[in-house]
Design a protein around this motif. Structure first.
Motif, PDB file in Angstrom:
ATOM      1  N   TRP A   6      -2.953 -10.503  -7.414  1.00 39.23           N
ATOM      2  CA  TRP A   6      -4.197  -9.805  -7.083  1.00 39.23           C
ATOM      3  C   TRP A   6      -4.162  -9.135  -5.704  1.00 39.23           C
ATOM      4  O   TRP A   6      -4.927  -8.207  -5.434  1.00 39.23           O
ATOM      5  CB  TRP A   6      -5.386 -10.769  -7.149  1.00 39.23           C
ATOM      6  N   ARG A   7      -3.281  -9.566  -4.814  1.00 44.30           N
ATOM      7  CA  ARG A   7      -3.202  -8.951  -3.487  1.00 44.30           C
ATOM      8  C   ARG A   7      -2.550  -7.569  -3.520  1.00 44.30           C
ATOM      9  O   ARG A   7      -2.827  -6.724  -2.662  1.00 44.30           O
ATOM     10  CB  ARG A   7      -2.417  -9.859  -2.536  1.00 44.30           C
ATOM     11  N   THR A   8      -1.679  -7.344  -4.490  1.00 43.34           N
ATOM     12  CA  THR A   8      -0.915  -6.089  -4.531  1.00 43.34           C
ATOM     13  C   THR A   8      -1.792  -4.839  -4.606  1.00 43.34           C
ATOM     14  O   THR A   8      -1.540  -3.863  -3.881  1.00 43.34           O
ATOM     15  CB  THR A   8       0.085  -6.113  -5.702  1.00 43.34           C
ATOM     16  N   PRO A   9      -2.823  -4.801  -5.462  1.00 44.64           N
ATOM     17  CA  PRO A   9      -3.656  -3.597  -5.492  1.00 44.64           C
ATOM     18  C   PRO A   9      -4.306  -3.287  -4.150  1.00 44.64           C
ATOM     19  O   PRO A   9      -4.464  -2.111  -3.793  1.00 44.64           O
ATOM     20  CB  PRO A   9      -4.710  -3.928  -6.554  1.00 44.64           C
ATOM     21  N   PHE A  10      -4.677  -4.314  -3.386  1.00 43.66           N
ATOM     22  CA  PHE A  10      -5.287  -4.066  -2.084  1.00 43.66           C
ATOM     23  C   PHE A  10      -4.266  -3.489  -1.109  1.00 43.66           C
ATOM     24  O   PHE A  10      -4.596  -2.619  -0.294  1.00 43.66           O
ATOM     25  CB  PHE A  10      -5.892  -5.361  -1.537  1.00 43.66           C
ATOM     26  N   ALA A  11      -3.020  -3.958  -1.195  1.00 41.49           N
ATOM     27  CA  ALA A  11      -1.970  -3.380  -0.355  1.00 41.49           C
ATOM     28  C   ALA A  11      -1.742  -1.911  -0.710  1.00 41.49           C
ATOM     29  O   ALA A  11      -1.593  -1.055   0.177  1.00 41.49           O
ATOM     30  CB  ALA A  11      -0.676  -4.177  -0.523  1.00 41.49           C
ATOM     31  N   VAL A  12      -1.736  -1.618  -1.999  1.00 38.77           N
ATOM     32  CA  VAL A  12      -1.560  -0.225  -2.439  1.00 38.77           C
ATOM     33  C   VAL A  12      -2.717   0.639  -1.952  1.00 38.77           C
ATOM     34  O   VAL A  12      -2.520   1.773  -1.490  1.00 38.77           O
ATOM     35  CB  VAL A  12      -1.435  -0.173  -3.973  1.00 38.77           C
ATOM     36  N   LEU A  13      -3.949   0.117  -2.047  1.00 37.34           N
ATOM     37  CA  LEU A  13      -5.103   0.879  -1.588  1.00 37.34           C
ATOM     38  C   LEU A  13      -5.046   1.130  -0.086  1.00 37.34           C
ATOM     39  O   LEU A  13      -5.447   2.202   0.387  1.00 37.34           O
ATOM     40  CB  LEU A  13      -6.389   0.144  -1.948  1.00 37.34           C
ATOM     41  N   ALA A  14      -4.564   0.159   0.680  1.00 38.84           N
ATOM     42  CA  ALA A  14      -4.424   0.368   2.120  1.00 38.84           C
ATOM     43  C   ALA A  14      -3.467   1.520   2.399  1.00 38.84           C
ATOM     44  O   ALA A  14      -3.727   2.384   3.248  1.00 38.84           O
ATOM     45  CB  ALA A  14      -3.944  -0.917   2.792  1.00 38.84           C
ATOM     46  N   VAL A  15      -2.348   1.560   1.664  1.00 42.65           N
ATOM     47  CA  VAL A  15      -1.369   2.635   1.833  1.00 42.65           C
ATOM     48  C   VAL A  15      -1.971   3.975   1.399  1.00 42.65           C
ATOM     49  O   VAL A  15      -1.804   5.004   2.070  1.00 42.65           O
ATOM     50  CB  VAL A  15      -0.091   2.331   1.037  1.00 42.65           C
ATOM     51  N   LEU A  16      -2.697   3.962   0.279  1.00 44.31           N
ATOM     52  CA  LEU A  16      -3.331   5.200  -0.202  1.00 44.31           C
ATOM     53  C   LEU A  16      -4.378   5.706   0.786  1.00 44.31           C
ATOM     54  O   LEU A  16      -4.532   6.924   0.974  1.00 44.31           O
ATOM     55  CB  LEU A  16      -3.967   4.963  -1.567  1.00 44.31           C
ATOM     56  N   ALA A  17      -5.109   4.782   1.418  1.00 41.26           N
ATOM     57  CA  ALA A  17      -6.101   5.190   2.409  1.00 41.26           C
ATOM     58  C   ALA A  17      -5.427   5.850   3.611  1.00 41.26           C
ATOM     59  O   ALA A  17      -5.935   6.846   4.157  1.00 41.26           O
ATOM     60  CB  ALA A  17      -6.931   3.985   2.850  1.00 41.26           C
ATOM     61  N   LEU A  18      -4.290   5.320   4.021  1.00 41.60           N
ATOM     62  CA  LEU A  18      -3.540   5.948   5.111  1.00 41.60           C
ATOM     63  C   LEU A  18      -3.059   7.338   4.706  1.00 41.60           C
ATOM     64  O   LEU A  18      -3.111   8.287   5.504  1.00 41.60           O
ATOM     65  CB  LEU A  18      -2.356   5.065   5.496  1.00 41.60           C
ATOM     66  N   ALA A  19      -2.591   7.454   3.456  1.00 45.45           N
ATOM     67  CA  ALA A  19      -2.142   8.763   2.970  1.00 45.45           C
ATOM     68  C   ALA A  19      -3.312   9.750   2.918  1.00 45.45           C
ATOM     69  O   ALA A  19      -3.166  10.928   3.276  1.00 45.45           O
ATOM     70  CB  ALA A  19      -1.512   8.614   1.583  1.00 45.45           C
ATOM     71  N   ALA A  20      -4.490   9.268   2.484  1.00 42.41           N
ATOM     72  CA  ALA A  20      -5.669  10.126   2.444  1.00 42.41           C
ATOM     73  C   ALA A  20      -6.071  10.563   3.851  1.00 42.41           C
ATOM     74  O   ALA A  20      -6.503  11.706   4.065  1.00 42.41           O
ATOM     75  CB  ALA A  20      -6.819   9.393   1.761  1.00 42.41           C
ATOM     76  N   ALA A  21      -5.928   9.662   4.826  1.00 41.24           N
ATOM     77  CA  ALA A  21      -6.236  10.026   6.212  1.00 41.24           C
ATOM     78  C   ALA A  21      -5.315  11.142   6.698  1.00 41.24           C
ATOM     79  O   ALA A  21      -5.748  12.071   7.400  1.00 41.24           O
ATOM     80  CB  ALA A  21      -6.117   8.796   7.111  1.00 41.24           C
ATOM     81  N   PHE A  70     -11.745   9.011  -4.345  1.00 44.32           N
ATOM     82  CA  PHE A  70     -11.067   8.239  -5.390  1.00 44.32           C
ATOM     83  C   PHE A  70     -10.582   6.897  -4.848  1.00 44.32           C
ATOM     84  O   PHE A  70     -10.762   5.849  -5.481  1.00 44.32           O
ATOM     85  CB  PHE A  70      -9.887   9.047  -5.934  1.00 44.32           C
ATOM     86  N   VAL A  71      -9.983   6.905  -3.674  1.00 38.68           N
ATOM     87  CA  VAL A  71      -9.466   5.665  -3.078  1.00 38.68           C
ATOM     88  C   VAL A  71     -10.610   4.708  -2.778  1.00 38.68           C
ATOM     89  O   VAL A  71     -10.552   3.522  -3.111  1.00 38.68           O
ATOM     90  CB  VAL A  71      -8.660   5.971  -1.802  1.00 38.68           C
TER      91      VAL A  71
END
Length: 395
Positions: A159-174, A16-17
């Motif tokens: 527009w930068r905010t969604p990428f920051a959120v995705l970076a955090v979500l990717a860390l959570a997924a890891a 999903f991420v």
């Protein structure tokens, strides 16, 4: 069983991420262009750069990591993906944004390949299609919820905010994968075996089949919202609702196709492309009328999502004991097909053929159906051997 469900859930969240990141930037291009002082067309190269990173970098990363322990590799690829999105989140120039997109893309094909193989590890060999469909549903949810939510966040918070959120979500997924995946040693596969598998005619035919099938889907889907607005006459709000209908159909269609693929991958792939050919051929006649258009969109969503679990199941059957590189190249074929279909659709739209895109897509679907006769013969396929991909992951 409980551990297997936890693994599938963690893999699905990860998909999903990744899926949200791939398509998110398309809806943010005007804001990106204005902020970084480039044209929208130039900003759009961030989409192209990501696609090229997937197609070129995916197989290379897969080959270089084929002997690494699977759990550590999955976590490492997600960390690389998080780093790429973090670069995008702080990008003060177009060049840095493009670099971030390329960094994130390098993990895409290798990670999705690993997801497919890890998913098959959690279930018996006869339920491979169901497992692949379960994790692939992460893409459907990304289309249904992740991308719209990310675009809305980008409109409201930059527009930068969604990428920051995705970076955090990717860390959570890891972290989820670190907790859910069992510890495993390095697999015993060799690069030589992977390359030999990739050269097999049945494997090459499945790659061709994937490219043709996704080109057919992309030819219509890229301009579906435009057609529903300009030809059917739906408002922008109604089109958004219809795209949600498409996404819901995709989620259901993928899960059903996975179960059908467990029974007969050959029959399912033939039925999928035959059904798509019929829907696409009827689409030009359905578009001017609202009720038929809605029905066509739902049928399109149901069938389009069926391609992912079915085609990857067929690839696993054809690749046998060394499937990693073949599955990775098949992931790339998905992206090549999407790009080719978008380009074909764009050319037809420029020539005034928006309403008739379905005919071109029907032709591509029929071509894919013809390839299935060689790629998936009309006999019961041999199940994926336990000594093959699954054992390689358990080593």
């Amino acid at each position: 069983m409980g551990r297997g469900i936890a693994v599938l859930a963690a893999l699905t969240v990860s998909v999903f991420v990744v899926g949200t990141s791939e398509y998110l930037i398309s809806g943010l291009l005007p804001r990106v262009a204005a902020d970084l002082d480039v044209t929208v067309a130039t900003a759009g190269q961030a989409v192209t750069g990501y696609a090229l990173g997937v197609v070129i970098g995916g197989p290379l990363v897969t080959v270089l990591t084929v002997r690494l322990p699977r759990k550590g590799l999955a976590i490492g690829l997600l960390l690389l993906f998080a780093a790429g999105n973090a670069i995008c989140a702080v990008a003060g120039s177009y060049e840095l944004l493009l670099a971030g997109r390329v960094v994130a893309s390098l993990s895409h094909a290798a990670f999705l390949t690993l997801v497919v193989l890890l998913a098959t590890r959690t279930v018996p060999a006869e339920r491979t299609g169901t497992a692949i469909a379960a994790v692939a549903s992460g893409f459907a949810v990304a289309t249904l919820l992740g991308v719209p939510a990310g675009m809305l966040l980008g409109e409201r918070a930059g527009w930068r905010t969604p990428f920051a959120v995705l970076a955090v979500l990717a860390l959570a997924a890891a972290l989820l994968l670190a907790a859910a995946l069992p510890r495993s040693g390095a697999p015993g596969g060799r690069v030589r075996d992977e390359l030999r598998t990739l050269r097999r005619p049945p494997v090459l035919l499945v790659i061709l089949l994937t490219g043709l099938g996704l080109a057919a889907v992309s030819t219509v889907f890229t301009y579906l919202a435009t057609a529903l607005g300009e030809i059917t006459g739906f408002t922008a709000t109604a089109v958004s609702v219809l795209l949600l209908v498409y996404g819901a159909g995709s989620l259901a269609g993928g899960l059903v196709a996975g179960r059908l693929a467990d029974r007969s991958a050959g029959a399912t792939v033939r039925g999928t492309f035959a059904g798509l050919a019929v829907v696409f051929a009827l689409l030009p006649m359905a578009l001017p009328w609202r009720v038929p258009a809605v029905a066509a969109v739902l049928a399109f969503g149901l069938l389009a999502a069926a391609t992912t679990p079915v085609l990857q199941s067929v690839m696993l059957q054809r690749a046998g004991d060394a499937p990693t590189l073949a599955v990775s190249v098949n992931v790339c074929a998905f992206n090549i097909g999407i790009a080719a279909g978008s380009a074909l659709g764009g050319g037809l739209v420029a020539a005034g053929g928006l309403r008739w895109l379905g005919f071109a897509a029907a032709g591509l679907s029929l071509a894919a159906l013809a390839v299935t006769s060689a790629a998936v013969p009309r006999r019961r396929p041999v199940p994926v051997p336990e000594a093959g991909a699954v054992r390689a992951l358990r080593s």
